[in-house]
Design an enzyme around this catalytic site. Structure first.
Site, PDB file in Angstrom:
ATOM      1  N   LYS A 194       0.879  -1.173   0.000  1.00 22.23           N
ATOM      2  CA  LYS A 194       0.000   0.000   0.000  1.00 22.23           C
ATOM      3  C   LYS A 194       0.915   1.220   0.000  1.00 22.23           C
ATOM      4  CE  LYS A 194      -1.948   2.995   2.106  1.00 22.23           C
ATOM      5  NZ  LYS A 194      -1.833   4.451   1.799  1.00 22.23           N
ATOM      6  N   GLY A 246       6.670   4.555   8.516  1.00 22.85           N
ATOM      7  CA  GLY A 246       5.882   5.785   8.585  1.00 22.85           C
ATOM      8  C   GLY A 246       6.078   6.464   9.919  1.00 22.85           C
ATOM      9  N   SER A 247       5.071   7.252  10.311  1.00 20.10           N
ATOM     10  CA  SER A 247       5.202   8.092  11.509  1.00 20.10           C
ATOM     11  C   SER A 247       4.923   7.295  12.780  1.00 20.10           C
ATOM     12  CB  SER A 247       4.218   9.252  11.408  1.00 20.10           C
ATOM     13  OG  SER A 247       2.913   8.725  11.369  1.00 20.10           O
ATOM     14  N   THR A 250       0.999   6.787  13.591  1.00 17.88           N
ATOM     15  CA  THR A 250       0.380   5.738  12.771  1.00 17.88           C
ATOM     16  C   THR A 250       0.973   4.380  13.129  1.00 17.88           C
ATOM     17  OG1 THR A 250       0.192   7.371  11.015  1.00 17.88           O
ATOM     18  CG2 THR A 250      -0.259   5.105  10.403  1.00 17.88           C
ATOM     19  N   GLY A 251       2.280   4.339  13.369  1.00 14.94           N
ATOM     20  CA  GLY A 251       2.933   3.077  13.735  1.00 14.94           C
ATOM     21  C   GLY A 251       2.348   2.469  15.004  1.00 14.94           C
ATOM     22  N   GLU A 269       9.170   0.673  11.179  1.00 12.18           N
ATOM     23  CA  GLU A 269      10.288   1.608  10.964  1.00 12.18           C
ATOM     24  C   GLU A 269       9.685   2.996  11.055  1.00 12.18           C
ATOM     25  OE1 GLU A 269      13.296   0.830  10.847  1.00 12.18           O
ATOM     26  OE2 GLU A 269      13.387  -1.236  10.152  1.00 12.18           O
ATOM     27  N   CYS A 303      13.958   9.853   7.295  1.00 12.68           N
ATOM     28  CA  CYS A 303      13.775   9.449   8.699  1.00 12.68           C
ATOM     29  C   CYS A 303      15.067   9.449   9.489  1.00 12.68           C
ATOM     30  CB  CYS A 303      13.151   8.062   8.755  1.00 12.68           C
ATOM     31  SG  CYS A 303      14.137   6.836   7.887  1.00 12.68           S
ATOM     32  N   GLU A 399       9.925  15.801  16.024  1.00 10.32           N
ATOM     33  CA  GLU A 399      10.374  15.529  14.654  1.00 10.32           C
ATOM     34  C   GLU A 399       9.668  16.494  13.696  1.00 10.32           C
ATOM     35  OE1 GLU A 399       8.777  12.123  12.539  1.00 10.32           O
ATOM     36  OE2 GLU A 399      10.737  11.670  11.696  1.00 10.32           O
TER      37      GLU A 399
HETATM   38  P1  NDP Z   1       2.348   8.121   7.869  1.00 10.18           P
HETATM   39  O1  NDP Z   1       2.517   7.369   9.127  1.00 10.18           O
HETATM   40  O2  NDP Z   1       1.359   9.193   7.807  1.00 10.18           O
HETATM   41  O3  NDP Z   1       1.984   7.131   6.654  1.00 10.18           O
HETATM   42  C1  NDP Z   1       2.773   6.013   6.333  1.00 10.18           C
HETATM   43  C2  NDP Z   1       1.913   5.047   5.520  1.00 10.18           C
HETATM   44  O4  NDP Z   1       0.871   4.540   6.346  1.00 10.18           O
HETATM   45  C3  NDP Z   1       1.213   5.688   4.328  1.00 10.18           C
HETATM   46  O5  NDP Z   1       1.092   4.748   3.272  1.00 10.18           O
HETATM   47  C4  NDP Z   1      -0.159   6.001   4.910  1.00 10.18           C
HETATM   48  O6  NDP Z   1      -1.140   6.143   3.921  1.00 10.18           O
HETATM   49  C5  NDP Z   1      -0.403   4.770   5.747  1.00 10.18           C
HETATM   50  N1  NDP Z   1      -1.379   4.919   6.823  1.00 10.18           N
HETATM   51  C6  NDP Z   1      -1.910   6.054   7.342  1.00 10.18           C
HETATM   52  N2  NDP Z   1      -2.783   5.745   8.345  1.00 10.18           N
HETATM   53  C7  NDP Z   1      -2.787   4.391   8.455  1.00 10.18           C
HETATM   54  C8  NDP Z   1      -3.471   3.467   9.322  1.00 10.18           C
HETATM   55  N3  NDP Z   1      -4.307   3.876  10.281  1.00 10.18           N
HETATM   56  N4  NDP Z   1      -3.217   2.151   9.164  1.00 10.18           N
HETATM   57  C9  NDP Z   1      -2.356   1.715   8.220  1.00 10.18           C
HETATM   58  N5  NDP Z   1      -1.692   2.543   7.375  1.00 10.18           N
HETATM   59  C10 NDP Z   1      -1.893   3.864   7.495  1.00 10.18           C
HETATM   60  O7  NDP Z   1       3.799   8.626   7.498  1.00 10.18           O
HETATM   61  P2  NDP Z   1       4.216   9.553   6.287  1.00 10.18           P
HETATM   62  O8  NDP Z   1       3.834   8.921   4.995  1.00 10.18           O
HETATM   63  O9  NDP Z   1       3.781  10.938   6.597  1.00 10.18           O
HETATM   64  O10 NDP Z   1       5.817   9.448   6.373  1.00 10.18           O
HETATM   65  C11 NDP Z   1       6.560  10.258   7.172  1.00 10.18           C
HETATM   66  C12 NDP Z   1       6.952   9.539   8.441  1.00 10.18           C
HETATM   67  O11 NDP Z   1       7.583   8.308   8.138  1.00 10.18           O
HETATM   68  C13 NDP Z   1       7.961  10.323   9.244  1.00 10.18           C
HETATM   69  O12 NDP Z   1       7.606  10.350  10.602  1.00 10.18           O
HETATM   70  C14 NDP Z   1       9.260   9.549   9.078  1.00 10.18           C
HETATM   71  O13 NDP Z   1      10.163   9.709  10.114  1.00 10.18           O
HETATM   72  C15 NDP Z   1       8.778   8.151   8.909  1.00 10.18           C
HETATM   73  N6  NDP Z   1       9.722   7.355   8.141  1.00 10.18           N
HETATM   74  C16 NDP Z   1      10.479   6.409   8.789  1.00 10.18           C
HETATM   75  C17 NDP Z   1      11.443   5.681   8.115  1.00 10.18           C
HETATM   76  C18 NDP Z   1      12.249   4.612   8.811  1.00 10.18           C
HETATM   77  O14 NDP Z   1      12.808   3.754   8.130  1.00 10.18           O
HETATM   78  N7  NDP Z   1      12.332   4.601  10.122  1.00 10.18           N
HETATM   79  C19 NDP Z   1      11.685   5.905   6.689  1.00 10.18           C
HETATM   80  C20 NDP Z   1      10.822   6.885   6.098  1.00 10.18           C
HETATM   81  C21 NDP Z   1       9.874   7.581   6.816  1.00 10.18           C
HETATM   82  P3  NDP Z   1      -1.467   7.631   3.365  1.00 10.18           P
HETATM   83  O15 NDP Z   1      -0.164   8.279   3.005  1.00 10.18           O
HETATM   84  O16 NDP Z   1      -2.276   7.341   2.183  1.00 10.18           O
HETATM   85  O17 NDP Z   1      -2.157   8.351   4.487  1.00 10.18           O
END
Ligand code: NDP
Length: 495
Positions: A194, A246-247, A250-251, A269, A303, A399
Site C-alpha cells: 500500500k 511511517g510516523s 500511525t505506527g 520503521e 527518517c 520531529e
Molecule cells: P504516515 O505514518 O502518515 O503514513 C505512512 C503510511 O501509512 C502511508 O502509506 C499512509 O497512507 C499509511 N497509513 C496512514 N494511516 C494508516 C493506518 N491507520 N493504518 C495503516 N496505514 C496507514 O507517514 P508519512 O507517509 O507521513 O511518512 C513520514 C513519516 O515516516 C515520518 O515520521 C518519518 O520519520 C517516517 N519514516 C520512517 C522511516 C524509517 O525507516 N524509520 C523511513 C521513512 C519515513 P497515506 O499516506 O495514504 O495516508
C-alpha cells in the site's frame, strides 16, 4: 537552468486511469473513491488514482495467498534470486521513467530519484537476491539422555510466514517499497503493498516490471488509497505480517491493530529526532558539509537525517557561520532542473506542518538562516538553521521531518549522552571527532539503532537498520530481516 524534458512514456503513464495491480494485472477499482495526485513543485493535479474498497482488498489478499501456497512456493530459491536480479536490471533499464514519475509526485530532485529510487533500489534488490540461496535452519543434537537405547536428532527449518502487508510512506516510495518486496519475496512470502496516497505511481509501474522479470502473478500486488486501506489490510486474517514504515502515531495504531487482529507480526520503521554531536576537536568543515548533505537532502524528509546538532561552545560561532554560508548558496527551485539542490516539500500537509515549525522557530528559538516559506507556487520553504535558547526548546524534541536543523551548544563532552538520549526517539545519531577513543566510549551510551562516526544517514544493505524506543521495532537489511519474515519450525526425530 531549465527543466529536463519528460519522456513520452511518462506523459502517457500520467494519463492512464490508475487503480490497483492485482494478480498480475491492472485492475480498475471495484468501489473506491478517486484521489488526485499533485505535483508539489507547482500544486497542479498531474494524475488520478482510484482508492481500494473492500472487494479490491479481498481480491489482492486472495491473490497473494494463492501465490504463496502455489506459484511462489514452487519457485526455487535459486530462481527467486535470479528473478530479483532481473527486476534490478529492469529498474535500471527503465530508470529515467521511474525517476521522472517519482520526482513529479514527491518533489524529490531528479538527481536523488535517479540515485536512490533507481540506483539504490537496484543495489538493495541485488543484495537481497544473494540471500535467496542462503536461508537455512540448523541441526542439533537433543541433550537429554537416552532411557532405553533410543536416539534423537533434530533440525530447524526457516519457513516463510505468509502474506505480508507492506505499508510505504511518501518520502522514498520505490526504495522503501523495494526493501519490503525484496525481503518478502526472497524468504518465500508474497505481498500486498500500500503506497502513500501522495506517491502511488512508481510502485504501480514497478509491479508491471515485476511481471516482466518473472515474478508470478499474485506474488506482488499493489493497492492504492488512503490510510484507511492500510488499516483494513492489517485487520485481514490472511495477512501474516505487517511491514510498516511511517510516523510514530500511525505506527502505534498499526502495531495495536496487528496484535488485536491475529497476533500478526509487525516490523515498524518509524520516525526520528536524530542527534549529531560535534566534539571539541571536530573538523568543522567536514562536519558542516556532512550535515548539510544529510540534513537537507530531499528537503530533510528522511527518517534517519540529523535534526538536532550539539556543538561544543568553543566551536559554536564557526559552526553557525559555516552553516549559514552553505545554505545561502543553495540553489532552490524545480526538482526537474538538474542544477537545483533544494526543491519543494512533498505535499500540502507536510508543508503546513513545517511552516508551523518555522513559526515556532521564530518565536521560541533564534533563526540563524532561512526560516520562511517562499512566495511561489508549490510547497517551498527555505533551508533553515536555528539556535536553541535552552535544552527544552521544542525544536530539539519534536520531529519536523523537514529542513530545520536546531543547534544547542554544550560545555562538557560528558553532557552529551544525557542530551542525546533526552528524546522519545532512537533511530540514528552521529559523533564528529578524530578522537576515536572518545567516540568508542560514547557509542555504548547512546540510545539509537545506528550510531555513525564522521558521517550520518548512510544506509547499506549489509548493515542492519531500525530504531529503538519510539523509532520502531525490528530490523531491515543484513541477515537481521530473515527472522522477521520466517517462522522457525523445529523437527525432532526418534530412531
Ligand atoms: P504516515 O505514518 O502518515 O503514513 C505512512 C503510511 O501509512 C502511508 O502509506 C499512509 O497512507 C499509511 N497509513 C496512514 N494511516 C494508516 C493506518 N491507520 N493504518 C495503516 N496505514 C496507514 O507517514 P508519512 O507517509 O507521513 O511518512 C513520514 C513519516 O515516516 C515520518 O515520521 C518519518 O520519520 C517516517 N519514516 C520512517 C522511516 C524509517 O525507516 N524509520 C523511513 C521513512 C519515513 P497515506 O499516506 O495514504 O495516508
Amino acid at each position: 537552468m531549465s527543466e529536463i524534458q519528460l519522456l513520452p512514456q511518462v506523459r502517457e503513464f500520467l494519463q492512464r486511469d490508475h487503480a490497483h495491480f492485482i494478480d498480475g494485472q491492472y485492475r480498475a477499482s471495484a468501489d473506491g473513491a478517486r484521489l488526485p495526485i499533485i505535483d508539489p513543485a507547482n500544486g497542479q493535479v498531474i494524475a488520478q488514482v482510484a482508492g481500494a474498497g473492500e472487494a479490491d482488498i479481498a481480491a489482492a489478499i486472495a491473490s497473494a495467498r494463492t501465490s504463496f501456497t502455489g506459484s511462489w512456493a514452487e519457485t526455487s530459491p535459486y530462481q527467486r534470486g535470479m528473478i530479483l536480479n532481473r527486476l534490478a536490471d529492469l529498474i535500471e533499464a527503465n530508470g529515467e521513467e521511474l525517476a521522472q514519475l517519482e520526482t513529479l509526485c514527491s518533489g524529490k530532485s531528479i538527481h536523488l530519484s535517479r540515485m536512490f529510487e533507481v540506483g539504490q533500489s537496484a543495489a538493495f534488490l541485488r543484495y537481497y537476491a544473494g540471500w535467496a540461496t542462503k536461508i537455512n535452519g540448523e541441526t542439533m543434537s537433543p541433550s537429554f539422555p537416552s532411557v532405553a537405547g533410543e536416539r534423537y536428532t533434530a533440525f530447524t527449518r526457516r519457513e516463510p510466514v505468509g502474506v505480508v502487508a507492506g505499508i510505504v510512506p511518501w518520502n522514498f516510495s520505490v526504495m522503501i517499497g523495494v526493501w519490503k518486496i525484496a525481503a518478502a519475496l526472497v524468504t518465500g512470502c508474497t505481498l500486498v503493498l500500500k503506497p502513500s496516497e501522495f506517491t502511488p505511481l512508481t510502485l504501480l509501474r514497478l509491479a508491471e516490471l515485476a511481471i516482466e522479470a518473472g515474478i508470478p502473478a499474485g506474488a506482488l500486488n499493489v493497492l492504492n488509497g488512503t490510510g484507511e486501506v492500510g488499516a483494513k489490510l492489517i485487520e485481514h486474517p490472511n495477512v501474516a505480517k505487517v511491514s510498516f514504515t511511517g510516523s510514530v502515531p500511525t505506527g502505534l495504531k498499526v502495531g495495536q491493530s496487528a496484535m488485536a487482529a491475529n497476533l500478526t507480526r509487525v516490523t515498524l520503521e518509524l520516525g526520528g529526532k536524530n542527534a549529531a554531536a560535534l566534539l571539541p576537536d571536530a573538523d568543522i568543515d567536514a562536519a558542516v558539509a556532512g550535515l548539510i548533505q544529510t540534513g537537507y537532502v530531499h528537503q530533510g524528509q528522511v527518517c534517519a537525517a540529523p535534526e538536532r546538532i550539539y556543538v561544543h561552545r568553543s566551536r559554536l560561532e564557526e559552526t553557525l557561520a559555516k552553516f549559514a554560508a552553505a545554505l545561502q548558496g543553495m540553489n532552490i527551485g524545480s526538482p526537474l532542473d538538474e542544477s537545483v539542490q533544494f526543491g519543494p516539500l512533498a505535499n500540502k500537509p507536510q508543508f503546513d506542518k513545517v511552516v508551523q515549525y518555522l513559526q515556532l522557530a521564530g518565536a521560541e528559538s533564534q533563526v540563524v538562516c532561512g526560516g520562511k516559506a517562499l512566495a511561489r507556487p508549490g510547497y517551498f520553504v527555505e533551508p533553515t538553521v536555528v539556535l536553541a535558547r535552552s535544552p527544552q526548546d521544542r525544536l530539539l524534541h519534536e520531529e519536523t521531518f523537514g529542513p530545520i536543523l536546531c543547534v544547542l551548544p554544550y560545555d562538557e563532552v560528558e553532557q552529551l549522552p544525557a542530551f542525546i538520549n533526552d528524546s522519545p526517539f532512537g533511530l540514528t545519531a552521529s559523533i564528529w571527532t578524530n578522537d576515536l577513543s572518545r567516540a568508542l566510549r560514547l557509542i555504548p551510551q547512546i540510545e539509537a539503532g545506528t550510531v555513525y562516526v564522521n558521517m550520518h544517514t548512510f544506509l547499506d544493505p549489509s548493515v542492519p537498520f531500525g530504531g529503538i524506543k519510539a523509532s520502531g521495532t525490528g530490523r531491515e537489511f543484513g541477515s537481521a530481516f530473515i527472522d522477521d519474515y520466517t517462522e522457525l519450525k523445529s523437527v525432532m526425530i526418534r530412531y
